[in-house]
Design a protein around this motif. Structure first.
Motif, PDB file in Angstrom:
ATOM      1  N   ILE A 144       0.859  -1.190   0.000  1.00 39.44           N
ATOM      2  CA  ILE A 144       0.000   0.000   0.000  1.00 39.44           C
ATOM      3  C   ILE A 144       0.888   1.229   0.000  1.00 39.44           C
ATOM      4  O   ILE A 144       1.643   1.458   0.957  1.00 39.44           O
ATOM      5  N   ASN A 145       0.828   2.000  -1.085  1.00 46.33           N
ATOM      6  CA  ASN A 145       1.607   3.240  -1.167  1.00 46.33           C
ATOM      7  C   ASN A 145       0.705   4.402  -0.758  1.00 46.33           C
ATOM      8  O   ASN A 145      -0.164   4.832  -1.519  1.00 46.33           O
ATOM      9  N   ILE A 146       0.923   4.897   0.453  1.00 46.50           N
ATOM     10  CA  ILE A 146       0.087   5.950   1.009  1.00 46.50           C
ATOM     11  C   ILE A 146       0.112   7.202   0.129  1.00 46.50           C
ATOM     12  O   ILE A 146      -0.929   7.811  -0.144  1.00 46.50           O
ATOM     13  N   ALA A 147       1.297   7.602  -0.325  1.00 40.53           N
ATOM     14  CA  ALA A 147       1.422   8.816  -1.134  1.00 40.53           C
ATOM     15  C   ALA A 147       0.624   8.720  -2.422  1.00 40.53           C
ATOM     16  O   ALA A 147       0.119   9.723  -2.931  1.00 40.53           O
ATOM     17  N   GLU A 148       0.502   7.530  -2.935  1.00 41.41           N
ATOM     18  CA  GLU A 148      -0.153   7.290  -4.223  1.00 41.41           C
ATOM     19  C   GLU A 148      -1.640   7.030  -4.088  1.00 41.41           C
ATOM     20  O   GLU A 148      -2.375   7.021  -5.086  1.00 41.41           O
ATOM     21  N   LEU A 149      -2.099   6.749  -2.855  1.00 47.40           N
ATOM     22  CA  LEU A 149      -3.494   6.377  -2.634  1.00 47.40           C
ATOM     23  C   LEU A 149      -3.864   5.156  -3.478  1.00 47.40           C
ATOM     24  O   LEU A 149      -4.902   5.111  -4.136  1.00 47.40           O
ATOM     25  N   ARG A 150      -2.994   4.153  -3.416  1.00 45.40           N
ATOM     26  CA  ARG A 150      -3.218   2.966  -4.249  1.00 45.40           C
ATOM     27  C   ARG A 150      -2.640   1.737  -3.561  1.00 45.40           C
ATOM     28  O   ARG A 150      -1.596   1.789  -2.892  1.00 45.40           O
ATOM     29  N   LEU A 151      -3.360   0.622  -3.734  1.00 43.55           N
ATOM     30  CA  LEU A 151      -2.974  -0.683  -3.183  1.00 43.55           C
ATOM     31  C   LEU A 151      -2.560  -1.598  -4.328  1.00 43.55           C
ATOM     32  O   LEU A 151      -3.205  -1.625  -5.378  1.00 43.55           O
ATOM     33  N   TYR A 152      -1.478  -2.352  -4.095  1.00 43.98           N
ATOM     34  CA  TYR A 152      -1.002  -3.355  -5.055  1.00 43.98           C
ATOM     35  C   TYR A 152      -1.025  -4.721  -4.366  1.00 43.98           C
ATOM     36  O   TYR A 152      -0.556  -4.861  -3.235  1.00 43.98           O
ATOM     37  N   TYR A 153      -1.541  -5.713  -5.062  1.00 42.38           N
ATOM     38  CA  TYR A 153      -1.568  -7.068  -4.527  1.00 42.38           C
ATOM     39  C   TYR A 153      -0.893  -8.005  -5.514  1.00 42.38           C
ATOM     40  O   TYR A 153      -1.240  -8.048  -6.698  1.00 42.38           O
ATOM     41  N   TYR A 154       0.108  -8.748  -5.005  1.00 43.86           N
ATOM     42  CA  TYR A 154       0.852  -9.716  -5.817  1.00 43.86           C
ATOM     43  C   TYR A 154       0.452 -11.117  -5.363  1.00 43.86           C
ATOM     44  O   TYR A 154       1.042 -11.658  -4.418  1.00 43.86           O
ATOM     45  N   PRO A 155      -0.539 -11.721  -5.994  1.00 45.62           N
ATOM     46  CA  PRO A 155      -0.978 -13.048  -5.544  1.00 45.62           C
ATOM     47  C   PRO A 155       0.031 -14.133  -5.916  1.00 45.62           C
ATOM     48  O   PRO A 155       0.760 -14.015  -6.912  1.00 45.62           O
ATOM     49  N   GLU A 156       0.074 -15.145  -5.084  1.00 46.64           N
ATOM     50  CA  GLU A 156       0.872 -16.318  -5.456  1.00 46.64           C
ATOM     51  C   GLU A 156       0.187 -17.021  -6.619  1.00 46.64           C
ATOM     52  O   GLU A 156      -1.043 -17.102  -6.668  1.00 46.64           O
ATOM     53  N   VAL A 157       0.981 -17.513  -7.565  1.00 41.67           N
ATOM     54  CA  VAL A 157       0.408 -18.164  -8.740  1.00 41.67           C
ATOM     55  C   VAL A 157       0.907 -19.596  -8.819  1.00 41.67           C
ATOM     56  O   VAL A 157       1.985 -19.931  -8.330  1.00 41.67           O
ATOM     57  N   GLY A 158       0.105 -20.432  -9.441  1.00 43.82           N
ATOM     58  CA  GLY A 158       0.468 -21.831  -9.604  1.00 43.82           C
ATOM     59  C   GLY A 158       1.300 -22.059 -10.850  1.00 43.82           C
ATOM     60  O   GLY A 158       1.564 -21.137 -11.641  1.00 43.82           O
ATOM     61  N   ASP A 159       1.707 -23.291 -11.062  1.00 47.76           N
ATOM     62  CA  ASP A 159       2.499 -23.647 -12.237  1.00 47.76           C
ATOM     63  C   ASP A 159       1.724 -23.299 -13.505  1.00 47.76           C
ATOM     64  O   ASP A 159       0.537 -23.618 -13.635  1.00 47.76           O
ATOM     65  N   GLY A 160       2.390 -22.642 -14.426  1.00 43.32           N
ATOM     66  CA  GLY A 160       1.769 -22.301 -15.696  1.00 43.32           C
ATOM     67  C   GLY A 160       0.974 -21.015 -15.671  1.00 43.32           C
ATOM     68  O   GLY A 160       0.550 -20.522 -16.722  1.00 43.32           O
ATOM     69  N   GLU A 161       0.741 -20.441 -14.480  1.00 43.23           N
ATOM     70  CA  GLU A 161       0.008 -19.185 -14.388  1.00 43.23           C
ATOM     71  C   GLU A 161       0.958 -18.007 -14.615  1.00 43.23           C
ATOM     72  O   GLU A 161       2.139 -18.064 -14.258  1.00 43.23           O
ATOM     73  N   THR A 162       0.414 -16.947 -15.188  1.00 43.77           N
ATOM     74  CA  THR A 162       1.201 -15.741 -15.419  1.00 43.77           C
ATOM     75  C   THR A 162       1.273 -14.920 -14.126  1.00 43.77           C
ATOM     76  O   THR A 162       0.230 -14.589 -13.561  1.00 43.77           O
ATOM     77  N   PRO A 163       2.466 -14.612 -13.654  1.00 44.43           N
ATOM     78  CA  PRO A 163       2.559 -13.734 -12.470  1.00 44.43           C
ATOM     79  C   PRO A 163       1.861 -12.405 -12.766  1.00 44.43           C
ATOM     80  O   PRO A 163       1.977 -11.863 -13.863  1.00 44.43           O
ATOM     81  N   ARG A 164       1.140 -11.891 -11.788  1.00 46.87           N
ATOM     82  CA  ARG A 164       0.356 -10.689 -12.043  1.00 46.87           C
ATOM     83  C   ARG A 164       0.341  -9.786 -10.812  1.00 46.87           C
ATOM     84  O   ARG A 164       0.724 -10.191  -9.716  1.00 46.87           O
ATOM     85  N   VAL A 165      -0.114  -8.582 -11.042  1.00 46.70           N
ATOM     86  CA  VAL A 165      -0.356  -7.637  -9.959  1.00 46.70           C
ATOM     87  C   VAL A 165      -1.778  -7.120 -10.111  1.00 46.70           C
ATOM     88  O   VAL A 165      -2.257  -6.897 -11.220  1.00 46.70           O
TER      89      VAL A 165
END
Length: 318
Positions: A111-132
């Motif tokens: 969570i970047n307070i200055a930006e007023l925005r939350l980022y979530y990096y979920p764990e991904v399984g085999d073959g899944e594309t890493p995402r935010v």
């Protein structure tokens, strides 16, 4: 639950649109990705793509912002000359849907307070594309600052009851009103329908019954989200997920040989403008050493003073 005004009113929207089109990855993201979800870049930190939409007859700028997962300050800064309450049918509205990922480990929730925005990096399984996944948020107003540091999620509550803290009850008493001991689930509940408790006592990530406040500093310290966004996060985030609350008013990263930067002017940053610039210079000097290229510091100064959130290329000719 717990700028200079003249500069802000410059006609940045046309310049912004041109700059956005020049940024790498400016084509719209694959429609198969949900809103606010982006594949992580193999190199660099730019995700998403800016674009424009045409306002319909009855839409407000806030309606458009919510539809496209953008907060209040973001949509205002990207469209300073567009009417907040009645843009007008056919008016082009810039959606600032491109982001520089914060300089923090890409795990769990950031969570970047200055930006007023939350980022979530979920764990991904085999073959899944890493995402935010990234969402606009509301944070604590003056005197009720959202805390910084690392913590974890501890519990998830659906249709939570709200127990007004003592400060709320005191404020109500000062107005000659009586605050209820508990607010049950329903349309009057300021927590909305979903709440994610943090290990920091008294602080939550939750929905709201006043979505127009998303993208503003208006809470008592908790992190507010649009109802549909917190529901998506609620379904996705496991208990015991790490949460990193940071304050980065300046972000910079290399992308395809060009150094890009993004700055967020906040009241706190304005009070320490010189310190802000020194921090930005230190960040850039460290990045500059990686590739031994020149940086256009005139563009940097302009970026720091211009519409907050604008992503600019700082290398000559960018």
């Amino acid at each position: 639950m717990m700028l200079d005004t003249a500069r802000r009113q410059r006609p940045w929207s046309s310049l912004l649109a041109l700059l956005l089109l020049a940024l790498p990855g400016a084509a719209l993201a694959d429609d198969d990705w949900p809103r606010g979800h982006y594949p992580l870049p193999e190199h660099g930190s730019l995700v998403g793509a800016p674009y424009t939409v045409a306002a319909s007859h009855e839409q407000t700028l806030l309606d458009i912002a919510r539809e496209h997962a953008v907060g209040y300050e973001e949509i205002r800064n990207a469209n300073p000359e567009v009417s907040l309450w009645l843009p007008g049918e056919g008016t082009e509205v810039v959606i600032p849907a491109q982001h520089l990922l914060p300089d923090a480990p890409r795990e769990g929730i950031v969570i970047n307070i200055a930006e007023l925005r939350l980022y979530y990096y979920p764990e991904v399984g085999d073959g899944e594309t890493p995402r935010v996944e990234t969402y606009p948020i509301g944070i604590g107003r003056e005197g009720f600052d959202t805390p910084l540091g690392t913590t974890r999620t501890t519990m998830k509550l659906e249709d939570p009851a709200w127990y007004p803290p003592e400060s709320v009850r005191q404020e109500a008493a000062a107005r000659g009103e009586e605050a209820p001991a508990v607010v049950p689930p329903g349309p009057d509940n300021p927590l909305g329908r979903h709440a994610i408790l943090l290990e920091i006592p008294g602080y939550l990530i939750h929905g709201t019954n006043r979505p127009d406040g998303i993208g503003m500093r208006a809470s008592r310290g908790c992190i507010r989200m649009f109802p549909e966004d917190v529901e998506a996060l609620f379904r996705s985030v496991p208990v015991d997920t790490p949460v990193n609350l940071i304050d980065q008013p300046f972000k910079a990263a290399w992308q395809d040989g060009t150094l890009y930067a993004q700055s967020f002017a906040t009241p706190e940053v304005e009070e320490r403008a010189l310190s802000h610039r020194l921090e930005a210079l230190a960040t850039l000097e460290a990045l500059k050493a990686e590739a031994q290229v020149a940086i256009d510091y005139a563009v940097l100064s302009e970026a720091l003073d211009a519409a907050p959130g604008r992503i600019v290329g700082l290398s000559p000719g960018a």
